[in-house]
Write an enzyme that holds these catalytic residues in place. Structure first.
Site, PDB file in Angstrom:
ATOM      1  N   ASP A   8       0.881  -1.166   0.000  1.00 34.69           N
ATOM      2  CA  ASP A   8       0.000   0.000   0.000  1.00 34.69           C
ATOM      3  C   ASP A   8       0.922   1.221   0.000  1.00 34.69           C
ATOM      4  OD1 ASP A   8      -2.234   1.711   0.261  1.00 34.69           O
ATOM      5  OD2 ASP A   8      -1.992   1.734   2.442  1.00 34.69           O
ATOM      6  N   GLU A  69      -1.374  -1.470  -4.690  1.00 37.72           N
ATOM      7  CA  GLU A  69      -2.579  -0.680  -4.917  1.00 37.72           C
ATOM      8  C   GLU A  69      -2.296   0.408  -5.943  1.00 37.72           C
ATOM      9  OE1 GLU A  69      -5.724   2.073  -2.420  1.00 37.72           O
ATOM     10  OE2 GLU A  69      -4.637   0.484  -1.368  1.00 37.72           O
ATOM     11  N   ASP A 141      -2.147   1.112   7.336  1.00 35.55           N
ATOM     12  CA  ASP A 141      -1.377   0.933   6.099  1.00 35.55           C
ATOM     13  C   ASP A 141      -0.982  -0.528   5.899  1.00 35.55           C
ATOM     14  OD1 ASP A 141      -1.117   3.820   5.304  1.00 35.55           O
ATOM     15  OD2 ASP A 141      -0.147   3.896   7.268  1.00 35.55           O
TER      16      ASP A 141
END
Length: 174
Positions: A8, A69, A141
């Site tokens: 991420d 992502e 996160d």
């Protein structure tokens, strides 16, 4: 056994999540943590820290595949650009080690884990905890990174069942 690294990306903290998938498709938690980038000097030094830190984690945990992502347009164009730079540094750390990179949008990740693309972060974190049998509150996160890895594991399993590659299995992917 396949090891998947989920990322991420962020310009202040980058979430890292690593899972193993056994031959039966079951997921097992290996590692998760935020890679802290604040306090590393100017922005270029943070990117360097991200590139090096992620490279070190790849050398230690030796993932077979990586999922990251995609960038979304957030609060401002400047924030989106910084996020794009961080994402680029993360992808460079991966491809420099000849690992395949698979990309998923936030809505795709939420849909894969919660069943709806508009799910909030708390719902995603809750499902990650359930799916990986983790107790306690997860750092956001790192939880998002685990969610990316789980999403890729699901797409990968579907692709194997259909006899196609992962890009074909997830039709909304580029």
């Amino acid at each position: 056994m396949t090891r998947i690294l989920g990322i991420d990306p962020g310009s202040q903290r980058t979430g890292i999540g690593i899972i193993d998938i056994d031959e039966g498709g079951r997921s097992r938690h290996v590692h998760h943590a935020p890679l802290m980038l604040l306090g590393e000097g100017d922005f270029s030094q943070r990117l360097k820290r991200l590139l090096q830190g992620l490279g070190e984690l790849i050398e230690i945990y030796r993932p077979d595949e990586v999922a990251i992502e995609k960038v979304f347009m957030g609060k401002s164009a400047a924030s989106a650009l910084k996020l794009g730079h961080a994402r680029g540094a993360a992808i460079c750390a991966v491809v420099m080690r000849d690992l395949p990179v698979h990309e998923y949008a936030a809505k795709e990740i939420k849909l894969a884990l919660v069943g709806k693309g508009g799910a909030d972060k708390v719902q995603v974190q809750h499902m990650v905890g359930i799916m990986l049998n983790l107790n306690g509150k997860l750092q956001p996160d790192a939880a998002d990174a685990l969610a990316v890895a789980i999403t890729h594991a699901h797409v990968r399993a579907t692709a194997q069942r259909l006899g196609v590659n992962t890009q074909q299995a997830w039709s909304r992917k580029k």
